[in-house]
Write a protein that holds these residues in place. Sequence first.
Motif, PDB file in Angstrom:
ATOM      1  N   PHE A  75       0.844  -1.203   0.000  1.00  0.00           N
ATOM      2  CA  PHE A  75       0.000   0.000   0.000  1.00  0.00           C
ATOM      3  C   PHE A  75       0.880   1.255   0.000  1.00  0.00           C
ATOM      4  CE2 PHE A  75      -2.525   3.338   2.014  1.00  0.00           C
ATOM      5  CZ  PHE A  75      -3.708   3.259   1.292  1.00  0.00           C
ATOM      6  N   LYS A  76       1.901   1.282   0.845  1.00  0.00           N
ATOM      7  CA  LYS A  76       2.799   2.441   0.927  1.00  0.00           C
ATOM      8  C   LYS A  76       3.563   2.633  -0.390  1.00  0.00           C
ATOM      9  CE  LYS A  76       1.929   3.853   5.085  1.00  0.00           C
ATOM     10  NZ  LYS A  76       1.248   5.173   5.281  1.00  0.00           N
ATOM     11  N   ARG A  77       3.950   1.537  -0.988  1.00  0.00           N
ATOM     12  CA  ARG A  77       4.671   1.621  -2.260  1.00  0.00           C
ATOM     13  C   ARG A  77       3.769   2.221  -3.344  1.00  0.00           C
ATOM     14  NH1 ARG A  77       7.710  -3.466  -5.311  1.00  0.00           N
ATOM     15  NH2 ARG A  77       8.151  -2.403  -7.274  1.00  0.00           N
ATOM     16  N   LEU A  78       2.507   1.819  -3.360  1.00  0.00           N
ATOM     17  CA  LEU A  78       1.574   2.358  -4.342  1.00  0.00           C
ATOM     18  C   LEU A  78       1.314   3.839  -4.080  1.00  0.00           C
ATOM     19  CD1 LEU A  78      -0.270   2.013  -6.748  1.00  0.00           C
ATOM     20  CD2 LEU A  78      -2.051   1.160  -5.204  1.00  0.00           C
ATOM     21  N   GLN A  79       1.172   4.218  -2.807  1.00  0.00           N
ATOM     22  CA  GLN A  79       0.996   5.636  -2.477  1.00  0.00           C
ATOM     23  C   GLN A  79       2.168   6.465  -3.000  1.00  0.00           C
ATOM     24  OE1 GLN A  79       0.334   6.088   1.783  1.00  0.00           O
ATOM     25  NE2 GLN A  79      -1.815   6.625   1.410  1.00  0.00           N
ATOM     26  N   PHE A 104       3.460  -0.041 -10.971  1.00  0.00           N
ATOM     27  CA  PHE A 104       3.025  -0.789  -9.796  1.00  0.00           C
ATOM     28  C   PHE A 104       1.508  -0.778  -9.650  1.00  0.00           C
ATOM     29  CE2 PHE A 104       2.673  -1.643  -5.147  1.00  0.00           C
ATOM     30  CZ  PHE A 104       3.273  -2.896  -5.175  1.00  0.00           C
ATOM     31  N   LEU A 105       0.851   0.342  -9.970  1.00  0.00           N
ATOM     32  CA  LEU A 105      -0.615   0.386  -9.930  1.00  0.00           C
ATOM     33  C   LEU A 105      -1.209  -0.670 -10.845  1.00  0.00           C
ATOM     34  CD1 LEU A 105      -3.378   1.710  -9.271  1.00  0.00           C
ATOM     35  CD2 LEU A 105      -2.946   3.298 -11.171  1.00  0.00           C
ATOM     36  N   ASN A 106      -0.726  -0.744 -12.067  1.00  0.00           N
ATOM     37  CA  ASN A 106      -1.261  -1.707 -13.017  1.00  0.00           C
ATOM     38  C   ASN A 106      -0.905  -3.137 -12.642  1.00  0.00           C
ATOM     39  OD1 ASN A 106      -2.583  -0.171 -15.415  1.00  0.00           O
ATOM     40  ND2 ASN A 106      -0.743   1.000 -14.958  1.00  0.00           N
ATOM     41  N   ALA A 107       0.270  -3.318 -12.033  1.00  0.00           N
ATOM     42  CA  ALA A 107       0.658  -4.661 -11.578  1.00  0.00           C
ATOM     43  C   ALA A 107      -0.271  -5.144 -10.470  1.00  0.00           C
ATOM     44  CB  ALA A 107       2.106  -4.649 -11.087  1.00  0.00           C
ATOM     45  N   CYS A 108      -0.628  -4.244  -9.548  1.00  0.00           N
ATOM     46  CA  CYS A 108      -1.530  -4.618  -8.447  1.00  0.00           C
ATOM     47  C   CYS A 108      -2.915  -4.986  -8.960  1.00  0.00           C
ATOM     48  CB  CYS A 108      -1.643  -3.462  -7.448  1.00  0.00           C
ATOM     49  SG  CYS A 108      -0.146  -3.170  -6.476  1.00  0.00           S
ATOM     50  N   ILE A 109      -3.424  -4.212  -9.910  1.00  0.00           N
ATOM     51  CA  ILE A 109      -4.756  -4.490 -10.457  1.00  0.00           C
ATOM     52  C   ILE A 109      -4.750  -5.814 -11.219  1.00  0.00           C
ATOM     53  CG2 ILE A 109      -6.524  -3.689 -12.066  1.00  0.00           C
ATOM     54  CD1 ILE A 109      -5.623  -0.813 -11.389  1.00  0.00           C
ATOM     55  N   ASP A 218      -7.200   7.463  -6.900  1.00  0.00           N
ATOM     56  CA  ASP A 218      -7.578   8.626  -6.099  1.00  0.00           C
ATOM     57  C   ASP A 218      -7.821   8.261  -4.641  1.00  0.00           C
ATOM     58  OD1 ASP A 218      -7.312  10.254  -8.244  1.00  0.00           O
ATOM     59  OD2 ASP A 218      -9.435  10.720  -8.501  1.00  0.00           O
ATOM     60  N   MET A 219      -8.378   7.071  -4.383  1.00  0.00           N
ATOM     61  CA  MET A 219      -8.595   6.641  -3.002  1.00  0.00           C
ATOM     62  C   MET A 219      -7.272   6.456  -2.266  1.00  0.00           C
ATOM     63  SD  MET A 219     -11.713   3.878  -3.336  1.00  0.00           S
ATOM     64  CE  MET A 219     -11.632   3.449  -1.591  1.00  0.00           C
ATOM     65  N   VAL A 220      -6.343   5.748  -2.902  1.00  0.00           N
ATOM     66  CA  VAL A 220      -5.057   5.455  -2.247  1.00  0.00           C
ATOM     67  C   VAL A 220      -4.246   6.728  -2.058  1.00  0.00           C
ATOM     68  CG1 VAL A 220      -2.859   4.238  -2.523  1.00  0.00           C
ATOM     69  CG2 VAL A 220      -5.003   3.072  -3.065  1.00  0.00           C
TER      70      VAL A 220
END
Length: 263
Positions: A75-79, A104-109, A218-220
Motif C-alpha cells: 500500500f505504501k509503495r503504491l501511495q 506498480f498500480l497496473n501490476a496490483c490491479i 484517487d482513493m489510495v
Amino acid sequence: MKLYQSLANNVIDTRAREPKPDLLRFLLGEDVGKPQMRNRTQLITNQFLVLLGADAISTTITATLHFLLAYPPYFKRLQAELDSTSRSPCNITHRLSQLSQLPFLNACIKEALRLVSPFPSALTRIVGREGLWLSGRFVQGGTTPTFTLQHSSAHFSPAPSVFLPERWLPHHPFREPYCSSPEPFVHDTRAWIPFGHGSFACPGQDLVMDVVRLVLGDMVQSFDMTLEKGDDTAGDERPFWAQMDDDFLATCGKVSVLLKPRR
C-alpha cells in the motif's frame, strides 16, 4: 434474472419518456444521428452490460484494496508511486493517461484480477463430459479452464495463490519469503483472462480498467488506510478469493477499512 429483466423493462419504458445525457443514452440509441433501437431484447442486453461492468469495477477495487492492506508495504509503495503524479481534476483524459503508465498500480490491479476474477464462471468454457484434447494435453470433462489457468503453477509461479504484484514487473525481486523460493519463475500472460478471450471477451474491459485505475488511484492517494481489527476476512484462514461467492458475478465478503485523510 427474471427480476433483472423486470427492472430493465421499467428503465427502458422510463427512458423512452425521459431521455437523459448519460452512458445509457448511447446504449439505448438515443444519441443524435443514430436510429432508435426497437428490439427490446437488445436493449435489455445492453443494460446488462452496464450491470456487469459496475459489478466488475466494485469487485476489482474491493479485492485490490484488501490485498494491498493485507500487506501494508504494498500500500505504501503504491501511495509513493501515485504521489509522483499530479492530479488534475479538470483533465480526466490526462489523468487516465498518467495512471495507465504507472507500473506498480497496473501490476496490483492485474494481480488482483488474476486471483479474483469478477466473472468466475460467466465467461468460462465448460469442457464436455467426454473431455477434450487441447494443445496436446487432455482436459477432463466438467473443467472450467479460466480459474484453473490463473491459479496454476504451470502458468504463474512461485506461489500462484498468493498476491505478488512483483510478478508483473520486470527485474523486481519478490518479497520474503518468496524471493528465495525454490519454485521456478513462470509468468505466462496467455493464461491471464479475467475478462474472457476472443469473440466472447467482455466488450467493456478497457472501460473497467480505466475506472478502476481512476477510483483506486484517487482513493489510495487521498487516504491512509488500514484493515479494521476484526475484519470479516482477517480471521478466515482461507485465501480471500476462496471466501467469495459465485452468483454469476463474484460477490465479495465484507472488507472493513479505516480511512484517514492525508494532509
